[in-house]
Enzyme design. Structure first.
Site, PDB file in Angstrom:
ATOM      1  N   ASP A 190      -1.207  -6.309  -0.111  1.00 34.39           N
ATOM      2  CA  ASP A 190      -1.336  -5.505   1.189  1.00 34.39           C
ATOM      3  C   ASP A 190      -2.957  -5.541   1.414  1.00 34.39           C
ATOM      4  O   ASP A 190      -3.489  -5.246   0.595  1.00 34.39           O
ATOM      5  CB  ASP A 190      -0.596  -4.230   1.309  1.00 34.39           C
ATOM      6  N   GLU A 230      -1.008  -5.794   8.554  1.00 32.52           N
ATOM      7  CA  GLU A 230      -0.144  -5.341   9.472  1.00 32.52           C
ATOM      8  C   GLU A 230      -0.772  -5.417  11.079  1.00 32.52           C
ATOM      9  O   GLU A 230      -1.973  -5.410  11.312  1.00 32.52           O
ATOM     10  CB  GLU A 230      -0.357  -3.639   9.282  1.00 32.52           C
ATOM     11  N   ASP A 236       0.960  -1.361   0.142  1.00 30.63           N
ATOM     12  CA  ASP A 236       0.133  -0.026  -0.013  1.00 30.63           C
ATOM     13  C   ASP A 236       0.826   1.216   0.036  1.00 30.63           C
ATOM     14  O   ASP A 236       0.395   2.372   0.063  1.00 30.63           O
ATOM     15  CB  ASP A 236      -0.943  -0.036   1.181  1.00 30.63           C
ATOM     16  N   SER A 237       2.425   0.806  -0.027  1.00 32.85           N
ATOM     17  CA  SER A 237       3.237   2.226  -0.399  1.00 32.85           C
ATOM     18  C   SER A 237       2.881   2.909  -1.538  1.00 32.85           C
ATOM     19  O   SER A 237       3.221   3.927  -1.730  1.00 32.85           O
ATOM     20  CB  SER A 237       4.675   1.580   0.076  1.00 32.85           C
ATOM     21  N   GLU A 263       9.664  -4.676  10.223  1.00 32.08           N
ATOM     22  CA  GLU A 263       9.969  -3.401   9.635  1.00 32.08           C
ATOM     23  C   GLU A 263      10.711  -2.426  11.051  1.00 32.08           C
ATOM     24  O   GLU A 263       9.936  -2.292  11.774  1.00 32.08           O
ATOM     25  CB  GLU A 263       8.849  -2.620   9.011  1.00 32.08           C
ATOM     26  N   LYS A 304      -0.938  -9.345   2.880  1.00 30.06           N
ATOM     27  CA  LYS A 304      -0.267  -9.171   3.997  1.00 30.06           C
ATOM     28  C   LYS A 304      -0.856  -8.255   4.941  1.00 30.06           C
ATOM     29  O   LYS A 304      -1.866  -7.449   4.711  1.00 30.06           O
ATOM     30  CB  LYS A 304       1.058  -8.486   3.654  1.00 30.06           C
TER      31      LYS A 304
END
Ligand code: KIV
Length: 274
Positions: free
Chosen positions: A84, A115, A45-46, A181, A113
């Site tokens: 993501d 978070e 999602d970057s 991260e 993915k």
């Protein structure tokens, strides 16, 4: 090179073979990184920041993630693709299963993915129970940087135990891999030894089972800021500026296009009465 699977990625950890991952967000970047021989692609999602210019990843939606995932899977059909789950799509186990199912069915990727650590254990378990492979993501979680007080290293000093607890929770929930991260190198080495699933580091030192970097960061395509953990392998952005400057100069000077770039098929005779 054979496409990686959740099993073969686990075997790479067992054999001490490092796993490589990079982000890609469209057809052309995906086909280039596949050609280079990458093990895994992350449709991160970057993209909301490096492709769309936002200051955070918060505004990314499931529709946007699916849109980019489709293009990536088309460009890299022989590479394991992880997408993501965007901010807000995992606020309950039911919602997460619904959004993850859409991402897998419509995006045609191989895994999602998510978070979060201890706080997301039930969400990860629900998605895994729905038959969807999950990569966890702990330490600095970009979707919650406001809550964390900015882009800061996580797990320093006494907080190390919390990051370890997050890692154990993600593994217990059934994730097949975990991204660490911005975690101190010693701590991520310890986590990597404790876990049976592979760890992928970004700003987490050299003791993880693999590494991930953002395509735009490592190739010099994003100039807003450069995190300390990035090594820039190329300056493609400068190459692009140089190429476009040459094009501008050629057009202004009448040096482009040449005859070889033009089409024939009409003679002066054909045009004489027009
Ligand atoms: O969105 C992303 O690119 C990521 C990486 C930083 C791991 O989550």
């Amino acid at each position: 090179m054979a496409k990686k699977t959740t099993l073969s990625l686990g075997t790479m950890k067992e054999n001490g073979e490092k796993i490589t991952m990079i982000t890609a967000y469209d057809y052309s970047s995906a086909s280039l990184v596949q050609k280079a021989g990458i093990d895994m692609i992350l449709v991160g999602d970057s993209l909301q920041m490096v492709m769309l210019g936002d200051t955070s990843t918060i505004a990314a939606t499931t529709d946007v993630m699916i849109h980019h995932t489709k293009a990536v899977v088309t460009g890299a059909p022989d590479t394991f693709v992880v997408t993501d789950m965007p901010f807000g799509s995992c606020s309950s186990p039911e919602k997460a299963v619904e959004h993850a199912t859409r991402i897998m069915k419509e995006g045609r990727c191989d895994a999602v993915k998510i978070e979060g650590g201890v706080n997301m254990k039930n969400v990860i378990k629900a998605v895994v129970d729905a038959g969807i492979p999950v990569v966890g993501h702990i330490g600095l979680t970009p979707q919650t940087t406001s809550k964390l007080g900015g882009f800061k290293v996580q797990g320093k000093g006494e907080a190390a135990g919390e990051v370890l607890a997050d890692a154990m929770a993600v593994q217990e929930a059934g994730a097949f891999m975990i991204v660490l991260e911005c975690v101190p190198a010693e701590l991520s080495s310890l986590i990597t030894k404790r876990l049976t699933i592979p760890t992928i580091g970004i700003g987490a030192g050299n003791g993880t089972d693999g590494q991930v970097l953002v395509y735009h960061d490592m190739l010099g395509l994003f100039d807003k800021f450069l995190p300390k953990f990035v090594r820039q392998y190329r300056q493609i952005g400068e190459e692009i500026v140089g190429g476009v400057q040459e094009y501008i100069a050629d057009v202004k000077a009448g040096a482009f296009p040449e005859e070889k770039h033009s089409f024939g098929g009409v003679t002066k005779e054909d045009l004489k009465d027009l």
